[in-house]
Enzyme design. Structure first.
Site, mmCIF file in Angstrom:
data_model
loop_
_atom_site.group_PDB
_atom_site.id
_atom_site.type_symbol
_atom_site.label_atom_id
_atom_site.label_comp_id
_atom_site.label_asym_id
_atom_site.label_seq_id
_atom_site.Cartn_x
_atom_site.Cartn_y
_atom_site.Cartn_z
ATOM 1 N N ASP A 186 0.390 10.962 -4.897
ATOM 2 C CA ASP A 186 -0.292 9.678 -4.807
ATOM 3 C C ASP A 186 0.824 8.678 -5.060
ATOM 4 O O ASP A 186 1.296 8.551 -6.195
ATOM 5 C CB ASP A 186 -1.376 9.553 -5.877
ATOM 6 C CG ASP A 186 -2.158 8.269 -5.694
ATOM 7 O OD1 ASP A 186 -1.521 7.193 -5.643
ATOM 8 O OD2 ASP A 186 -3.390 8.328 -5.586
ATOM 9 N N HIS A 187 1.270 8.001 -4.015
ATOM 10 C CA HIS A 187 2.528 7.259 -4.185
ATOM 11 C C HIS A 187 2.389 6.122 -5.205
ATOM 12 O O HIS A 187 3.378 5.632 -5.720
ATOM 13 C CB HIS A 187 3.090 6.783 -2.838
ATOM 14 C CG HIS A 187 2.432 5.564 -2.279
ATOM 15 N ND1 HIS A 187 1.266 5.609 -1.574
ATOM 16 C CD2 HIS A 187 2.777 4.253 -2.323
ATOM 17 C CE1 HIS A 187 0.928 4.383 -1.200
ATOM 18 N NE2 HIS A 187 1.834 3.536 -1.642
ATOM 19 N N GLU A 225 -4.365 -6.300 0.349
ATOM 20 C CA GLU A 225 -3.313 -6.341 1.363
ATOM 21 C C GLU A 225 -3.597 -7.489 2.309
ATOM 22 O O GLU A 225 -4.767 -7.743 2.632
ATOM 23 C CB GLU A 225 -3.301 -5.040 2.156
ATOM 24 C CG GLU A 225 -2.793 -3.870 1.358
ATOM 25 C CD GLU A 225 -2.780 -2.607 2.190
ATOM 26 O OE1 GLU A 225 -1.709 -2.249 2.688
ATOM 27 O OE2 GLU A 225 -3.847 -1.999 2.352
ATOM 28 N N ASP A 244 -9.342 5.666 1.705
ATOM 29 C CA ASP A 244 -7.921 5.375 1.882
ATOM 30 C C ASP A 244 -7.278 4.839 0.595
ATOM 31 O O ASP A 244 -6.107 5.104 0.333
ATOM 32 C CB ASP A 244 -7.785 4.337 3.018
ATOM 33 C CG ASP A 244 -6.348 4.072 3.415
ATOM 34 O OD1 ASP A 244 -5.639 5.046 3.716
ATOM 35 O OD2 ASP A 244 -5.925 2.896 3.420
ATOM 36 N N HIS A 249 -5.601 5.786 -5.030
ATOM 37 C CA HIS A 249 -4.716 4.847 -5.722
ATOM 38 C C HIS A 249 -5.428 4.057 -6.829
ATOM 39 O O HIS A 249 -4.935 3.954 -7.954
ATOM 40 C CB HIS A 249 -4.105 3.854 -4.738
ATOM 41 C CG HIS A 249 -3.420 4.497 -3.560
ATOM 42 N ND1 HIS A 249 -2.724 5.666 -3.662
ATOM 43 C CD2 HIS A 249 -3.323 4.129 -2.261
ATOM 44 C CE1 HIS A 249 -2.228 5.996 -2.476
ATOM 45 N NE2 HIS A 249 -2.588 5.068 -1.611
ATOM 46 N N LYS A 349 -8.258 -4.946 3.169
ATOM 47 C CA LYS A 349 -7.235 -5.369 4.129
ATOM 48 C C LYS A 349 -7.577 -6.773 4.591
ATOM 49 O O LYS A 349 -8.725 -7.194 4.539
ATOM 50 C CB LYS A 349 -7.220 -4.426 5.325
ATOM 51 C CG LYS A 349 -6.956 -2.969 4.913
ATOM 52 C CD LYS A 349 -5.911 -2.322 5.780
ATOM 53 C CE LYS A 349 -5.654 -0.890 5.382
ATOM 54 N NZ LYS A 349 -4.414 -0.696 4.623
#
Ligand code: BG6
Length: 512
Positions: A186-187, A225, A244, A249, A349
């Site tokens: 999970d970045h 974002e 997503d 996250h 988004k």
């Protein structure tokens, strides 16, 4: 988790999907950054695996360009050349079992030549349908185990599309690799500022005593974002923001904010504590969903004078798509520390700016002495942990306005990472790749946590699937999502924080 940086053992890193976007934008530049810091083992190689027919030279040239195009650190021609010399390529059809012979052979010869001691990491940067195929065929060729070296498998999200497929994926992976060999990325956990949540909490004496239901009014996590789905419409339309961003996250950040102090800083202790948070999430009843979960989709609008398409007009998106590009959720963590404290999370988004932050809203003082305050929200101290951009920490507190009387005003005390001298903030993938070579899985997600989070999300997916009357609100691109997301937050004039790009510029309309 080791507190000192050390060089890993010799390794070969096999990247499946090496001609894809992730490899060229993130993985190869991250490895090059590690090379610049002298953090790669001396005996090291990358084998790129892909369907495209490429020679080693061609692959090296492509990756050379990738570093130039996407690398964010200094680019020394000589250093890039010496790094790309360690890259090799095997072309194979990953869905064909017998072709893995080629990989096995290449691994054997490189291991012998470079003395990499049979330590191999397999990185699956491929479409998820290959997540069970590749491990199976690796195991078919005996590549999943080694009597003298380590064998590890890194996979990227999505870890399933829902609870059942996540369970199936875990079960399938565990047939070929043991849990301790599996590294689920999970970045967000690789981000320096996300890791700093733990340091802020557990290495300062002043925050942790207040970090509970007695003093905290609510917790807010935002990941916004400004971009739309860009060229990922095809993928995104089958995923949506819930899968997503939220399931992984945002909830991972909640795990770090809400966890108990671990008994020590090793991967099991830390991950046991985040798991306990996920086990304590109050499950949603289907009828609670419309009140507590708001979904939206961006519609056409103008941003700074330019027309921006609606989501439904993005490439790869169905004309009548009902996929959400915005989600806001109110939920509770039913445990001793957090009983009764609402958590509000949102992600979307095409919001006004790109920002990720965690806000702890503290309770107001038990008795207000100084005339009127504007809103209940104003009377709460806020601690903002800014994940990105303008990384830093902001504390908002009240002070006396100089002059006659006792007028009170909120002011900012802020720290910006950018003010640190010589502080190099590594990219998430750098940190994660290095940790995997070091055998440290603290910042990787464990199978049981992934399943718990799907359990929490499952009723939302079910409600949306089953009840078409649950609204999908349109919001103009470039705004903070549907207005109903504001109604989630109860209390006199309580709202979300509407952050700007710069941490401390708030209370203004930014970048609209
Ligand atoms: C990815 C999502 O996991 O995270 C993307 O698939 C999203 O849709 C991205 O844009 C955001 O990551 P970051 O690091 O830019 O906040």
């Amino acid at each position: 988790m080791k507190d000192k940086i050390e060089k890993p053992e010799p390794h070969i890193l096999v990247i499946f999907g090496a001609s894809g976007d992730l490899a060229k934008r993130k993985l190869i530049p991250a490895l090059y950054n590690l090379a610049l810091q002298n953090l790669l083992p001396d005996e090291f190689a990358v084998i790129g695996v892909g369907r495209t027919d490429l020679s080693d030279d061609e692959f090296q040239e492509k990756m050379h360009n990738a570093i130039n195009n996407f690398g964010k650190r200094e680019k020394h021609e000589e250093k890039i050349n010496s790094f790309v010399n360690k890259l090799f390529y095997v072309s194979l059809d990953t869905s064909n079992a017998s072709e893995y012979k080629k990989l096995a052979e290449r691994l054997r010869t490189l291991d012998e030549q470079l003395q990499t001691r049979s330590n191999v990491i397999f990185y699956l940067s491929t479409p998820p349908m290959l997540y069970t195929v590749i491990p199976k065929y690796l195991s078919g060729h005996g590549l999943n185990k080694s009597s003298n070296g380590s064998r590890r498998l890194i996979i990227e999200k999505p870890f399933g599309y829902g609870l059942q497929s996540a369970r199936e994926l875990n079960r399938d992976l565990l047939q070929y690799f043991d849990e301790h060999q599996i590294y689920r990325i999970d970045h967000y956990l690789g981000k320096e500022t996300v890791q700093n949540v733990l340091v802020t909490r557990f290495s300062n004496g002043i925050f942790e005593p207040l970090w509970n239901s007695k003093y905290v009014n609510r917790v807010e996590v935002t990941s916004a974002e400004s971009i739309g789905v860009e060229d990922r419409g095809g993928y995104f339309d089958t995923s949506g923001t819930l899968r997503d961003m939220i399931q992984n996250h945002l909830m991972q950040m909640v795990g770090l904010v809400a966890m108990e102090p671990p008994s020590s800083f090793d991967s099991n202790s830390v991950r046991n504590e985040t798991l306990k948070v996920f086990q304590s999430l109050r499950p949603f009843e289907l009828m609670d969903i419309p009140k507590n979960v708001i979904r939206g989709q961006y519609v056409e609008s103008q941003i700074r004078g330019e027309k921006v398409n609606s989501y439904r007009h993005e490439k790869g998106v169905a004309e009548n798509s009902r996929t959400e590009t915005f989600v806001a959720i109110k939920f509770f963590i039913d445990n001793w520390r957090w009983g009764g404290v609402p958590f509000y999370i949102r992600s979307g988004k095409r919001l006004p700016t790109r920002v990720t932050e965690i806000v702890i809203h503290f309770k107001k003082t038990p008795h207000w002495l100084f005339g009127h305050y504007q809103s209940e929200g104003e009377a709460c101290n806020q601690l903002v942990l800014r994940i990105q951009p303008d990384e830093g920490i902001l504390l908002k507190f009240a002070m006396k306005v100089p002059g006659q009387g006792f007028n009170v005003q909120n002011v900012n005390m802020n720290f910006h990472y950018a003010d640190l001298q010589n502080a190099y903030v590594p990219e998430a993938y750098e940190r994660l790749l290095l940790d995997c070579m070091l055998g440290d899985s603290t910042l990787y997600t464990r199978g049981d946590a992934v399943e718990k989070l799907w359990e929490f999300i499952a009723p939302i997916q079910k409600a949306w699937d089953d009840d078409p009357l649950i609204p999908l609100y349109g919001y103009p691109a470039g705004t903070w999502g549907p207005e109903s997301a504001d109604d989630l937050i109860e209390g006199m004039n309580m709202t979300w924080r509407y952050p700007c790009k710069n941490l401390a510029d708030d209370g203004q309309y930014c970048e609209l």
